[in-house]
Write an enzyme that holds these catalytic residues in place. Sequence first.
Site, PDB file in Angstrom:
ATOM      1  N   ASN A 189       0.789  -1.235   0.000  1.00  0.00           N
ATOM      2  CA  ASN A 189       0.000   0.000   0.000  1.00  0.00           C
ATOM      3  C   ASN A 189       0.821   1.286   0.000  1.00  0.00           C
ATOM      4  OD1 ASN A 189       0.782  -0.415   2.662  1.00  0.00           O
ATOM      5  ND2 ASN A 189      -1.088   0.438   3.513  1.00  0.00           N
ATOM      6  N   CYS A 203      -3.073   0.988   7.009  1.00  0.00           N
ATOM      7  CA  CYS A 203      -3.070   0.333   8.324  1.00  0.00           C
ATOM      8  C   CYS A 203      -3.746   1.221   9.352  1.00  0.00           C
ATOM      9  CB  CYS A 203      -1.642   0.016   8.752  1.00  0.00           C
ATOM     10  SG  CYS A 203      -0.583   1.455   8.865  1.00  0.00           S
ATOM     11  N   GLU A 239       5.620  -3.823  11.778  1.00  0.00           N
ATOM     12  CA  GLU A 239       4.468  -2.908  11.747  1.00  0.00           C
ATOM     13  C   GLU A 239       3.364  -3.651  11.017  1.00  0.00           C
ATOM     14  OE1 GLU A 239       4.342  -0.306  13.490  1.00  0.00           O
ATOM     15  OE2 GLU A 239       6.447   0.124  13.890  1.00  0.00           O
TER      16      GLU A 239
HETATM   17  P1  NAP Z   1       1.317  -8.993   3.354  1.00  0.00           P
HETATM   18  O1  NAP Z   1       0.533  -9.859   2.477  1.00  0.00           O
HETATM   19  O2  NAP Z   1       1.602  -9.445   4.736  1.00  0.00           O
HETATM   20  O3  NAP Z   1       2.704  -8.723   2.563  1.00  0.00           O
HETATM   21  C1  NAP Z   1       3.689  -7.851   3.059  1.00  0.00           C
HETATM   22  C2  NAP Z   1       5.036  -8.215   2.469  1.00  0.00           C
HETATM   23  O4  NAP Z   1       5.431  -9.492   2.964  1.00  0.00           O
HETATM   24  C3  NAP Z   1       5.033  -8.354   0.945  1.00  0.00           C
HETATM   25  O5  NAP Z   1       6.265  -7.886   0.451  1.00  0.00           O
HETATM   26  C4  NAP Z   1       4.918  -9.863   0.752  1.00  0.00           C
HETATM   27  O6  NAP Z   1       5.411 -10.302  -0.488  1.00  0.00           O
HETATM   28  C5  NAP Z   1       5.797 -10.335   1.882  1.00  0.00           C
HETATM   29  N1  NAP Z   1       5.589 -11.728   2.312  1.00  0.00           N
HETATM   30  C6  NAP Z   1       4.530 -12.533   2.116  1.00  0.00           C
HETATM   31  N2  NAP Z   1       4.748 -13.740   2.696  1.00  0.00           N
HETATM   32  C7  NAP Z   1       5.968 -13.680   3.261  1.00  0.00           C
HETATM   33  C8  NAP Z   1       6.767 -14.597   4.011  1.00  0.00           C
HETATM   34  N3  NAP Z   1       6.367 -15.834   4.290  1.00  0.00           N
HETATM   35  N4  NAP Z   1       7.971 -14.195   4.453  1.00  0.00           N
HETATM   36  C9  NAP Z   1       8.409 -12.940   4.192  1.00  0.00           C
HETATM   37  N5  NAP Z   1       7.716 -12.032   3.479  1.00  0.00           N
HETATM   38  C10 NAP Z   1       6.505 -12.395   3.029  1.00  0.00           C
HETATM   39  O7  NAP Z   1       0.670  -7.547   3.496  1.00  0.00           O
HETATM   40  P2  NAP Z   1       0.081  -6.589   2.362  1.00  0.00           P
HETATM   41  O8  NAP Z   1      -1.177  -7.174   1.843  1.00  0.00           O
HETATM   42  O9  NAP Z   1       1.162  -6.235   1.391  1.00  0.00           O
HETATM   43  O10 NAP Z   1      -0.228  -5.266   3.218  1.00  0.00           O
HETATM   44  C11 NAP Z   1      -1.444  -5.077   3.901  1.00  0.00           C
HETATM   45  C12 NAP Z   1      -1.278  -5.350   5.369  1.00  0.00           C
HETATM   46  O11 NAP Z   1      -0.173  -4.622   5.872  1.00  0.00           O
HETATM   47  C13 NAP Z   1      -2.466  -4.873   6.190  1.00  0.00           C
HETATM   48  O12 NAP Z   1      -2.732  -5.805   7.199  1.00  0.00           O
HETATM   49  C14 NAP Z   1      -1.980  -3.555   6.800  1.00  0.00           C
HETATM   50  O13 NAP Z   1      -2.642  -3.188   7.971  1.00  0.00           O
HETATM   51  C15 NAP Z   1      -0.555  -3.872   7.017  1.00  0.00           C
HETATM   52  N6  NAP Z   1       0.242  -2.641   7.064  1.00  0.00           N
HETATM   53  C16 NAP Z   1       0.688  -2.224   8.280  1.00  0.00           C
HETATM   54  C17 NAP Z   1       1.398  -1.039   8.376  1.00  0.00           C
HETATM   55  C18 NAP Z   1       1.899  -0.529   9.692  1.00  0.00           C
HETATM   56  O14 NAP Z   1       2.773   0.341   9.673  1.00  0.00           O
HETATM   57  N7  NAP Z   1       1.412  -1.004  10.827  1.00  0.00           N
HETATM   58  C19 NAP Z   1       1.645  -0.288   7.235  1.00  0.00           C
HETATM   59  C20 NAP Z   1       1.167  -0.751   6.007  1.00  0.00           C
HETATM   60  C21 NAP Z   1       0.460  -1.936   5.930  1.00  0.00           C
HETATM   61  P3  NAP Z   1       4.397 -10.578  -1.728  1.00  0.00           P
HETATM   62  O15 NAP Z   1       3.805  -9.249  -2.066  1.00  0.00           O
HETATM   63  O16 NAP Z   1       5.290 -11.117  -2.759  1.00  0.00           O
HETATM   64  O17 NAP Z   1       3.386 -11.553  -1.232  1.00  0.00           O
HETATM   65  O1  G3H Z   2      -0.720   1.681   5.928  1.00  0.00           O
HETATM   66  C1  G3H Z   2      -0.048   2.059   6.862  1.00  0.00           C
HETATM   67  C2  G3H Z   2       0.738   3.288   6.799  1.00  0.00           C
HETATM   68  O2  G3H Z   2       1.866   3.201   7.635  1.00  0.00           O
HETATM   69  C3  G3H Z   2      -0.144   4.435   7.184  1.00  0.00           C
HETATM   70  O3  G3H Z   2       0.445   5.638   6.887  1.00  0.00           O
HETATM   71  O4  G3H Z   2      -1.164   7.013   8.191  1.00  0.00           O
HETATM   72  O5  G3H Z   2       0.397   8.051   6.554  1.00  0.00           O
HETATM   73  O6  G3H Z   2      -1.518   6.649   5.768  1.00  0.00           O
HETATM   74  P1  G3H Z   2      -0.515   6.900   6.843  1.00  0.00           P
END
Ligand code: NAP
Ligand code: G3H
Length: 485
Positions: A162, A292, A258
């Site tokens: 994202n 997030c 995160e």
């Molecule tokens: P995701 O599916 O967990 O993927 C995140 C990253 O991890 C991608 O680069 C993915 O690669 C990789 N990945 C997948 N399986 C893995 C494994 N077994 N080992 C190591 N890496 C692996 O998350 P997303 O769909 O991209 O992002 C959405 C989620 O992120 C939401 O839950 C959101 O809340 C959270 N998020 C949190 C924050 C925060 O700061 N708290 C910020 C942004 C997003 P691939 O793309 O190749 O699968």
């Molecule tokens: O998706 C998670 C990002 O860390 C949130 O950043 O609050 O600036 O949109 P933001």
Amino acid sequence: MFEQLSQNSSYRNLYQGQWADGVHGDTISVKAPADGKFLGTIPSLHKDEIDAYLRSARDAQKSWADMPVNERARILRKTADILDAGAKEIGGILSDEISKGLSSAIGEVHRTADFIRFTADQGELVEGRSIGSENFPHFKKDKISVVTRVPLGLVLAISPFNYPINLAGSKIAPALIAGNSVVLKPPTSGAISGLYLAAAFQEAGLPAGVLTTVTGRGSEIGDYLVTHPLVDFINFTGSSAVGKHIAEIAGMVPLMMELGGKDAAIILEDADLELAAKLIVSGAYGYSGQRCTAVKRVLAEEPIADELAANVLERVKKLHVGQPKENADITPLINTHAADYVQELIDDALQKGAKLLTGNKRNGNLLAPTLFDYVTADMRLAWEEPFGPVLPIIRIRNAEEGIELSNRSEYGLQGAVFTRDINKAFYVASRLDVGTVQINGKPERGPDHFPFLGVKSSGMGTQGIRYSIEAMSRPKVTVINFQGI
Ligand code: NAP
Ligand code: G3H
């Protein structure tokens, strides 16, 4: 400036300072989520290539750490200038790749440039300290501990779809200024944007091997990467499910995580409802809810719930649903799986008797902004993170119930409380089990030098520029013993 990155839409990885195709020739096609347009291919690396890439990153680290920090900072500042200059081009790719509104995508590139510049400044200010032995009871004045900060070694940065530029840059820059080398594993949806970011660092003069990229599906190469013996630190942003899996298998390697969130906005009866409604809508539906820190639940005190719901509804109806290039508020979600999941949560809420105020229309991955009232604790929408444009309003009797519902969540990223009473605001803030509470504001990460963290399933460790530099370095202690003269 970015010509070498690809040939005929075949993108390559940054390896030993050069753009490299995978030796096995396997690739993944990247398509625009909004219209399926082919954007290019990225290498799908094999384990032997990953070994070589990590080895070169490890080999490059020592001389990078020996470079004066002011010189490292100069390269970071140049990277920031390159990003600013290329923001339109990079933002255009980013917008296509993850279906983000074009202006927001360009804004993400500029935000990252600001982040990198601030990191350079902050890195130059990192200082050690000295501690005398006599500060401790019963010790004489015969030792001085000189404490400096040294890098950890090789940082593995894994970023989510994202914010493919910003959440990669916010890992890479603090790691580099602290003297680490970095291997970036970009998200598969968003990989091309991640490679552009790497190209900006390379163009700025980063020595070969100090930044390396490894593309491939997380489901195929993720476990191999996070358990690789050459990795000294894992800085991961993504879903709680993948984060927990990494934590289970990574062993003794320190982690920064995160993860997901279910941020609640608690609206007390004395709140400024105009302000609350405005920020709820921008907080919940920005980038179609794929943040997030999105507002993912509204907990409204009963006496003002009708008025608040009506105000929010009026604003939701004005959201522009369309394509990223039109800067629409609501754009197609990242993929069909994501849209199906949001639909499941909507269907469950409908079936259990929530009142649909608007939405629940779908065209492929494009979901109309959806608003529910009278959501109750037995519905999945009260607890699960949709990562899409759907918002539940849950009616509460009082602030205590809001605190209880907020804290019952498995997540603890941020929370918000809206009230005109500062005493109530502080009371609620002090009781919420989250990393950050916003008083009369929507949850959000920035400004990026603020500490940013989640508790419970929302993460571990603290980001934010100074905090990230500290997390990716450690104290090195040298004790001077001067007794016996
Ligand atoms: P995701 O599916 O967990 O993927 C995140 C990253 O991890 C991608 O680069 C993915 O690669 C990789 N990945 C997948 N399986 C893995 C494994 N077994 N080992 C190591 N890496 C692996 O998350 P997303 O769909 O991209 O992002 C959405 C989620 O992120 C939401 O839950 C959101 O809340 C959270 N998020 C949190 C924050 C925060 O700061 N708290 C910020 C942004 C997003 P691939 O793309 O190749 O699968
Ligand atoms: O998706 C998670 C990002 O860390 C949130 O950043 O609050 O600036 O949109 P933001």
